[in-house]
Design an enzyme around this catalytic site. Structure first.
Site, short mmCIF file in Angstrom:
data_model
loop_
_atom_site.label_atom_id
_atom_site.label_comp_id
_atom_site.label_asym_id
_atom_site.label_seq_id
_atom_site.Cartn_x
_atom_site.Cartn_y
_atom_site.Cartn_z
N ASP A 187 0.84 -1.20 0.00
CA ASP A 187 0.00 0.00 0.00
C ASP A 187 0.88 1.25 0.00
OD1 ASP A 187 -1.94 1.91 0.29
OD2 ASP A 187 -2.79 1.11 2.15
N HIS A 189 -0.48 4.21 -0.14
CA HIS A 189 -1.26 5.10 0.72
C HIS A 189 -1.33 6.53 0.22
CE1 HIS A 189 -2.91 6.04 4.86
NE2 HIS A 189 -3.33 4.79 4.70
N GLU A 213 -1.25 -0.74 -4.10
CA GLU A 213 -2.47 -0.01 -3.77
C GLU A 213 -2.24 1.49 -3.67
OE1 GLU A 213 -5.44 0.34 0.10
OE2 GLU A 213 -4.71 -1.64 -0.49
N GLU A 239 -10.35 3.24 -2.39
CA GLU A 239 -10.89 3.45 -1.06
C GLU A 239 -11.39 4.88 -0.86
OE1 GLU A 239 -7.49 4.26 2.14
OE2 GLU A 239 -7.02 2.54 0.88
N ASP A 261 -15.08 1.06 -0.70
CA ASP A 261 -15.32 0.82 0.73
C ASP A 261 -16.82 0.78 0.95
OD1 ASP A 261 -15.79 1.41 3.58
OD2 ASP A 261 -13.61 1.69 3.67
N HIS A 288 -11.99 -2.23 0.33
CA HIS A 288 -11.28 -1.64 1.46
C HIS A 288 -12.11 -1.85 2.72
CE1 HIS A 288 -10.28 2.11 3.88
NE2 HIS A 288 -9.06 1.67 3.61
#
Length: 385
Positions: A187, A189, A213, A239, A261, A288
Site C-alpha cells: 500500500d 497510501h 495499492e 478506497e 469501501d 477496502h
C-alpha cells in the site's frame, strides 16, 4: 395507502476505535444495523445520518433503492465522502432489515451465492525488516495466506535512495517469510508522487507483489494510467472513490483491482453496481475494510454474490484498533472466524452477524474523537499521511 411496516427510529453510535454504527428500527420490532464509519469524521457523518433519519421516519423499510435514490439525489448538493458514508450506513441497515424479515442472508437477495468462502488478508506493520517478518508470522499463525503492508512511512516528494531502499528491504523481508505460495500486497497510501511511484514499482517487480495499492492520491486519478503502463504489478485503488462515476476514469486507465469501501461508497447498493461496472473492464474487486464488524459483514454479503470478487481486507488486530477490537461488538464471533485463510459463507439472516447492542451503547457513551496524525515535510509543509 397503508404500508406493511414503517421505520420508527434511526440512531447512530460513534464507537472506539474510530467507527460509526447506524441502527434502524421498525414498527414491527425489526432492527437493522449498518456502518457509516468515515475515519476522522464520525461526528460529521452522524449529523448527516440524523438529517436522513428525519426523511426515513414513517417510510417503508423495504424500499431500499428508492430511499437510496432520495438520499443521494434528493438534494441539489450531493456526493462526497460524508454524505456517501451516511448513505452507506443507512443502506446496510435497510438490507439487514430486509434479510431479517425474510430470514435469509443478504447475498441470497442479491442473486444467491457464487462461492462458499472468501479469501482474506491481514495487515502487518513494522518499520524494519525484522519486525515485518514477525508480524507476518503472526498472521500466518491464524491461517491467513495473504497480507498487506504499507510501503513506507512519510515519504519525501521525490523519494530518496534511502527511502526507496527501505521499501524494497521491507517487501523483500515479507516475500522471504511468505515464500512463493502466499501473497503480499503493498500500500503506497497516496504518499508517493507519480514519478516516485514509477521508480518504486520497477524495483519491486522481482518480488511479485499481489497488487500495488493507491499509488497516487485520488485527486490525481487522471495520471494513474501512466503507472499502469509502467509496470506488470497489478494496480489497485478506490478506497477514496465514492461512486460508479468516480471509478470510471481509473477503470478506463487500466487498474486491475477496484477497492470501494462499503462504508464510504454508498453501501451494498452502490458497491454492487461498482462491481458490475468493474467486471466489464475485467477488473477484480477487493473492498477496502480496515473498519468494524458491520462493514466487514456487508463486504462479505456482496462478496458471496459477486463473481469478480478477489479477496477481502479485514482489520482484526490491525494497529489502528486502539480501545476496541472488531469482534468486541459482536454477540457471536463464530461467523467471522478465520477458516482456511478466509471466511466461510455467512448463513444468518440479514448481514449475518448479531450485534451486542449493550456493548455498542456503552462504548458510544465513552466516545472519544479519533483523528489521523498530521505529517510535515522537513521544510514544514504538509505531507501525505
Amino acid at each position: 395507502m397503508t404500508i406493511a411496516d414503517e421505520i420508527t427510529r434511526v440512531e447512530s453510535f460513534p464507537v472506539a476505535p474510530r467507527w460509526l454504527f447506524v441502527r434502524i428500527e421498525t414498527r414491527e420490532g425489526l432492527v437493522g444495523w449498518g456502518e457509516g464509519s468515515l475515519e476522522g469524521y464520525a461526528d460529521v457523518v452522524r449529523a448527516a445520518v440524523d438529517q436522513f433519519g428525519e426523511y426515513l421516519l414513517g417510510k417503508d423499510p423495504s424500499r431500499i433503492e428508492d430511499h437510496w435514490q432520495v438520499l443521494t439525489k434528493g438534494q441539489f448538493y450531493r456526493g462526497g465522502p460524508v454524505l456517501a458514508s451516511a448513505v452507506s450506513g443507512v443502506d446496510q441497515a435497510l438490507w439487514d432489515i430486509a434479510g431479517k424479515r425474510l430470514g435469509v442472508p443478504v447475498h441470497e437477495l442479491l442473486g444467491g451465492a457464487v462461492r462458499d468462502r472468501i479469501r482474506a488478508y491481514g495487515w502487518v506493520g513494522g518499520d524494519d525488516p525484522s519486525e515485518v517478518a514477525d508480524h507476518i508470522a503472526a498472521q500466518m499463525a491464524v491461517g491467513l495466506t495473504a497480507v498487506k503492508m504499507n510501503a513506507s512511512g512519510k515519504m519525501s516528494r521525490n523519494g530518496s535512495v534511502a527511502e526507496l531502499d527501505g521499501v524494497v528491504a521491507r517487501v523483500a523481508s515479507a516475500r522471504e517469510v511468505l515464500g512463493p505460495d502466499r501473497d503480499v500486497a503493498v500500500d503506497l497510501h497516496g504518499r508517493f508522487t507519480l514519478a516516485t511511484a514509477r521508480r518504486v514499482v520497477g524495483l519491486l517487480e522481482p518480488l511479485h507483489p499481489f497488487f500495488m495499492e493507491e499509488p497516487v492520491v485520488p485527486e490525481n486519478s487522471h495520471v494513474i494510467g501512466h503507472l499502469v503502463d509502467a509496470t506488470t504489478i497489478p494496480i489497485a485503488t478506490g478506497e477514496r472513490l465514492y461512486s460508479r462515476q468516480e471509478f470510471l476514469p481509473v477503470l478506463n486507465a487500466g487498474i486491475a483491482i477496484a477497492q470501494p469501501d462499503l462504508s464510504h461508497a454508498g453501501g451494498i447498493s452502490e458497491v454492487r453496481r461498482i462491481a458490475s461496472l468493474a467486471d466489464t473492464f475485467d477488473v477484480q474487486l477487493a473492498p477496502h475494510c480496515p473498519l468494524g464488524p458491520l462493514a466487514l459483514a456487508a463486504c462479505l454479503q456482496v462478496g458471496f454474490s459477486t463473481p469478480n470478487y478477489l479477496i477481502q481486507e479485514q482489520s482484526i488486530g490491525i494497529h489502528y484498533n486502539k480501545g476496541a477490537e472488531v469482534l468486541d461488538y459482536v454477540a457471536d464471533t463464530a461467523p467471522l472466524a478465520f477458516v482456511d485463510g478466509g471466511f466461510e459463507r455467512l448463513t444468518g439472516p440479514g448481514l449475518g452477524i448479531e450485534i451486542d447492542e449493550s456493548a455498542v451503547r456503552m462504548a458510544s457513551a465513552g466516545w472519544e474523537r479519533w483523528q489521523n496524525p498530521i505529517w510535515r515535510h522537513a521544510d514544514g509543509s504538509v505531507a501525505e499521511w
